[in-house]
Write a protein that holds these residues in place. Structure first.
Motif, PDB file in Angstrom:
ATOM      1  N   VAL A 346       5.935  24.008 -10.256  1.00 18.08           N
ATOM      2  CA  VAL A 346       6.000  24.615 -11.588  1.00 18.08           C
ATOM      3  C   VAL A 346       4.684  25.324 -11.899  1.00 18.08           C
ATOM      4  N   ILE A 347       3.576  24.645 -11.608  1.00 17.76           N
ATOM      5  CA  ILE A 347       2.265  25.252 -11.851  1.00 17.76           C
ATOM      6  C   ILE A 347       2.081  26.504 -11.009  1.00 17.76           C
ATOM      7  N   ALA A 348       2.555  26.458  -9.762  1.00 17.62           N
ATOM      8  CA  ALA A 348       2.453  27.628  -8.883  1.00 17.62           C
ATOM      9  C   ALA A 348       3.254  28.805  -9.451  1.00 17.62           C
ATOM     10  N   ALA A 349       4.407  28.512 -10.046  1.00 16.27           N
ATOM     11  CA  ALA A 349       5.220  29.570 -10.650  1.00 16.27           C
ATOM     12  C   ALA A 349       4.495  30.209 -11.827  1.00 16.27           C
ATOM     13  N   ILE A 350       3.822  29.366 -12.635  1.00 15.33           N
ATOM     14  CA  ILE A 350       3.059  29.890 -13.780  1.00 15.33           C
ATOM     15  C   ILE A 350       1.905  30.759 -13.287  1.00 15.33           C
ATOM     16  N   GLU A 351       1.188  30.273 -12.283  1.00 11.65           N
ATOM     17  CA  GLU A 351       0.059  31.032 -11.745  1.00 11.65           C
ATOM     18  C   GLU A 351       0.513  32.382 -11.197  1.00 11.65           C
ATOM     19  N   LYS A 352       1.669  32.397 -10.540  1.00  7.27           N
ATOM     20  CA  LYS A 352       2.190  33.647  -9.986  1.00  7.27           C
ATOM     21  C   LYS A 352       2.486  34.652 -11.096  1.00  7.27           C
ATOM     22  N   SER A 353       3.088  34.194 -12.180  1.00  9.92           N
ATOM     23  CA  SER A 353       3.425  35.111 -13.270  1.00  9.92           C
ATOM     24  C   SER A 353       2.170  35.657 -13.947  1.00  9.92           C
ATOM     25  N   ILE A 354       1.133  34.810 -14.070  1.00  9.17           N
ATOM     26  CA  ILE A 354      -0.116  35.264 -14.686  1.00  9.17           C
ATOM     27  C   ILE A 354      -0.828  36.265 -13.779  1.00  9.17           C
ATOM     28  N   LYS A 355      -0.838  36.006 -12.469  1.00 12.01           N
ATOM     29  CA  LYS A 355      -1.488  36.918 -11.524  1.00 12.01           C
ATOM     30  C   LYS A 355      -0.848  38.300 -11.575  1.00 12.01           C
ATOM     31  N   ASN A 356       0.461  38.343 -11.750  1.00 11.47           N
ATOM     32  CA  ASN A 356       1.164  39.625 -11.763  1.00 11.47           C
ATOM     33  C   ASN A 356       0.839  40.466 -12.989  1.00 11.47           C
ATOM     34  N   MET A 357       0.153  39.863 -13.970  1.00  8.38           N
ATOM     35  CA  MET A 357      -0.184  40.595 -15.194  1.00  8.38           C
ATOM     36  C   MET A 357      -1.585  41.170 -15.174  1.00  8.38           C
ATOM     37  N   GLY A 358      -2.267  41.105 -14.045  1.00  8.65           N
ATOM     38  CA  GLY A 358      -3.652  41.565 -13.985  1.00  8.65           C
ATOM     39  C   GLY A 358      -3.826  42.993 -14.463  1.00  8.65           C
ATOM     40  N   GLY A 359      -2.995  43.907 -13.967  1.00  3.46           N
ATOM     41  CA  GLY A 359      -3.100  45.307 -14.373  1.00  3.46           C
ATOM     42  C   GLY A 359      -2.815  45.502 -15.847  1.00  3.46           C
ATOM     43  N   THR A 360      -1.840  44.759 -16.372  1.00  7.53           N
ATOM     44  CA  THR A 360      -1.495  44.882 -17.775  1.00  7.53           C
ATOM     45  C   THR A 360      -2.615  44.364 -18.668  1.00  7.53           C
ATOM     46  N   ILE A 361      -3.239  43.275 -18.266  1.00  7.38           N
ATOM     47  CA  ILE A 361      -4.340  42.719 -19.056  1.00  7.38           C
ATOM     48  C   ILE A 361      -5.506  43.705 -19.121  1.00  7.38           C
ATOM     49  N   PHE A 362      -5.805  44.365 -17.992  1.00  5.64           N
ATOM     50  CA  PHE A 362      -6.873  45.369 -18.004  1.00  5.64           C
ATOM     51  C   PHE A 362      -6.507  46.541 -18.912  1.00  5.64           C
ATOM     52  N   LEU A 363      -5.236  46.954 -18.866  1.00  4.06           N
ATOM     53  CA  LEU A 363      -4.783  48.034 -19.747  1.00  4.06           C
ATOM     54  C   LEU A 363      -4.933  47.620 -21.207  1.00  4.06           C
ATOM     55  N   PHE A 364      -4.583  46.377 -21.519  1.00  3.70           N
ATOM     56  CA  PHE A 364      -4.715  45.880 -22.881  1.00  3.70           C
ATOM     57  C   PHE A 364      -6.180  45.841 -23.319  1.00  3.70           C
ATOM     58  N   PHE A 365      -7.086  45.600 -22.370  1.00  2.12           N
ATOM     59  CA  PHE A 365      -8.510  45.607 -22.701  1.00  2.12           C
ATOM     60  C   PHE A 365      -8.927  46.989 -23.201  1.00  2.12           C
ATOM     61  N   VAL A 366      -8.509  48.032 -22.474  1.00  2.00           N
ATOM     62  CA  VAL A 366      -8.843  49.400 -22.882  1.00  2.00           C
ATOM     63  C   VAL A 366      -8.112  49.764 -24.169  1.00  2.00           C
ATOM     64  N   LEU A 367      -6.828  49.392 -24.250  1.00  6.62           N
ATOM     65  CA  LEU A 367      -6.037  49.713 -25.428  1.00  6.62           C
ATOM     66  C   LEU A 367      -6.617  49.050 -26.681  1.00  6.62           C
ATOM     67  N   SER A 368      -7.093  47.821 -26.541  1.00  6.21           N
ATOM     68  CA  SER A 368      -7.667  47.119 -27.694  1.00  6.21           C
ATOM     69  C   SER A 368      -8.905  47.841 -28.224  1.00  6.21           C
ATOM     70  N   GLN A 369      -9.673  48.451 -27.331  1.00  8.34           N
ATOM     71  CA  GLN A 369     -10.850  49.211 -27.773  1.00  8.34           C
ATOM     72  C   GLN A 369     -10.419  50.444 -28.559  1.00  8.34           C
ATOM     73  N   PHE A 370      -9.406  51.146 -28.053  1.00  4.82           N
ATOM     74  CA  PHE A 370      -8.938  52.338 -28.749  1.00  4.82           C
ATOM     75  C   PHE A 370      -8.428  51.994 -30.142  1.00  4.82           C
ATOM     76  N   VAL A 371      -7.605  50.947 -30.244  1.00  4.64           N
ATOM     77  CA  VAL A 371      -7.051  50.554 -31.540  1.00  4.64           C
ATOM     78  C   VAL A 371      -8.168  50.180 -32.512  1.00  4.64           C
ATOM     79  N   ALA A 372      -9.151  49.432 -32.034  1.00  5.17           N
ATOM     80  CA  ALA A 372     -10.265  49.018 -32.890  1.00  5.17           C
ATOM     81  C   ALA A 372     -11.088  50.217 -33.348  1.00  5.17           C
ATOM     82  N   TYR A 373     -11.375  51.144 -32.437  1.00  8.43           N
ATOM     83  CA  TYR A 373     -12.169  52.318 -32.791  1.00  8.43           C
ATOM     84  C   TYR A 373     -11.403  53.207 -33.777  1.00  8.43           C
TER      85      TYR A 373
END
Length: 515
Positions: A346-373
């Protein structure tokens, strides 16, 4: 992207193909938002130098008192602006709630997907539902998903893609259907949700400027909302079946990374046993939550009012229930089907789903800056107030003014996506103005719901727009921003026009807006 035969395409389909082609020529979404950040910085400096500002009345979100306020463009290139750019980098990202919601939802969804529960449920839905009804069921459930706040984006949209793939239809049509239902009708529901409480409270504060004894209740738009849900279910399903699906044509699994194959609808004995175990797990979880919510003084009720639906710990933390439902049912399904037998799996399944979001999390980092600015500069607020001032000064009748109000809200929604923030600005302007013309505040709030929703499916400032692009790339590795824009344009245009038409007819017939 696989599309229908070129010779059989309509003018609309060829136009949408052109939109997709042009849209997909734009750079990676991260690069787009970096460019937008640069534009906002320069624009704020130019407008700030000219002293662009506007005065208005607004509702104080803390005291709910109407107060005079003035907003001016704040430069990001002066001393204070540069300090903000430097010091807010991490706070901007940490306060971007979409990240936390996404990770929490994916903890449960990852287990449900890895165990096979999602696929089995979709195939079961296909078995028990007539093929013609699947589109309508998904559209209806997608609209109702707003009761769980943003969880619908993370759960319903990818499920709609899987469901379409399971019946041999193009999964991108399913994604488009889910996105249109979740985002395009976000402000209406058949149930009272937390957003309603805030919108109604701001409406009452504005109405008291004209008539201190005039107030509306939480169910003040319930009849119009129920009618809108049913109406938009048909509209979204119609657009999907008559415009989107024919344009996409047959799906070629080779277009996806590694190929994606539709599975048969028949369930194996192990899958059937897994679904029974998942049902037992769901019942057990619901019993626990019934004990936490139903009794008087239960922990998840409002400690002051005893309220459950509205402003309560239960509704404010609904994403936790969504996460637990998928986590518990996914794990119990895995035990029954033999796909997830141990806690380590179960833990391995959770880790796999989180790993697959790496690109999205980075995109959200940039997007959060734009929204704040963008928020810091007040560009969107000044634009909203300027447009509302023009509409307020127009010497037209009540219904044309309401329709004009819907159009202004829709335009502003491309830049300011937060329903509460916009209503705090618009309510003290338009509620008193229209009440003086004999328009009830319930009608003004209903008009706001219409204007605030459809554009959510096409504005890149929607925090989940980029996530939908990622969902699409699972089925078509060439999909990009243009793909999603071309898919969503028919929904946005037709939902906006037809829903506005429903509002106009409702108002003209004098039908009750709610209780």
């Amino acid at each position: 992207m696989a599309t229908a035969n070129a010779a059989s395409k309509t003018t609309m389909q060829r136009f949408l193909d052109g939109v997709e082609k042009v849209g997909n020529m734009v750079p990676h979404p991260v690069i787009i938002f970096l460019i937008l950040i640069g534009i906002v910085i320069v624009l704020s400096a130019v407008l700030g130098a000219f002293g662009a500002a506007v005065s208005y009345e607004r509702i104080n979100p803390d005291t709910h008192a109407v107060e005079q306020a003035s907003t001016s463009i704040r430069s990001l290139l002066n001393v204070e602006g540069i300090r903000f750019l430097y010091s807010s980098l991490i706070p901007n990202f940490m306060s971007f709630t979409a990240v936390g919601l996404m990770i929490a939802a994916m903890i449960g969804a990852g287990v449900a997907e890895e165990s096979g529960l999602v696929t089995a449920l979709i195939r079961k839905l296909v078995i028990v539902s007539p093929s013609w009804a699947l589109t309508y069921i998904l559209a209806f459930v997608g609209i109702l998903a707003s009761i769980a706040a943003d969880a619908g984006y993370l759960v319903l949209i990818p499920l709609a893609g899987v469901a379409y793939l399971a019946v041999g239809r193009h999964p991108l049509a399913g994604l488009a259907l889910g996105f249109a239902a979740v985002a395009g009708a976000f402000t209406v529901n058949m149930l009272i949700k937390p957003l309603d409480a805030v919108l109604v409270e701001f409406t009452n504060d504005a109405a008291h400027l004209v008539d201190p004894g005039r107030s509306i209740g939480l169910a003040s738009n319930v009849w119009f909302s129920i009618a809108s849900v049913l109406f938009l279910t048909v509209v979204v399903a119609f657009i999907t079946d008559r415009i989107i699906a024919p344009r996409l044509g047959e799906y070629d699994p080779a277009a996806a990374e590694g190929g994606v194959q539709a599975q048969g609808a028949t369930l194996s004995e192990q899958e059937s046993r897994g679904l029974r175990f998942a049902l037992y797990g769901l019942i057990g979880l619901l019993v626990v939550f019934l004990l936490l919510t139903i009794p008087s003084g239960a922990p998840l009720r409002n400690p002051d009012t005893g309220e459950l639906i509205g402003n309560s710990p239960f509704m404010n933390g609904l994403i936790a229930l969504i996460m637990l439902i998928f986590l518990v049912t996914g794990w119990t399904y895995g035990i029954g089907a033999g796909t997830l037998k141990t806690l380590a799996e179960v833990i391995a399944a959770i880790e796999k789903s989180i790993k697959n979001m790496g690109g999205t999390i980075f995109l959200f980092f940039v997007l959060s800056q734009f929204v704040a600015y963008f928020t810091y500069t007040n560009i969107g607020t000044v634009m909203a107030l300027s447009l509302s001032g023009v509409l307020q000064a127009a010497n037209i009748g009540a219904l044309p003014l309401l329709i004009g109000f819907i159009v202004v809200v829709a335009i502003i929604d491309l830049l300011l996506t937060g329903a509460i923030a916009k209503w705090a600005i618009f309510a003290p302007v338009f509620v008193p103005l229209l009440m003086k013309l004999g328009v009830e505040p319930e009608a003004v709030l209903a008009a706001y719901r219409v204007g605030d929703s459809p554009m959510n499916a096409i504005t890149p400032l929607n925090a989940y727009f980029a996530l939908v692009v990622g969902f699409a790339q699972k089925y078509d590795k060439s999909a990009g921003v243009g793909t999603i824009v071309s898919l969503m344009l028919p929904y946005v245009v037709l939902m906006f026009v037809l829903w506005t038409g429903l509002f106009a007819v409702w108002k003209a017939l004098g039908l009750p807006w709610g209780l």
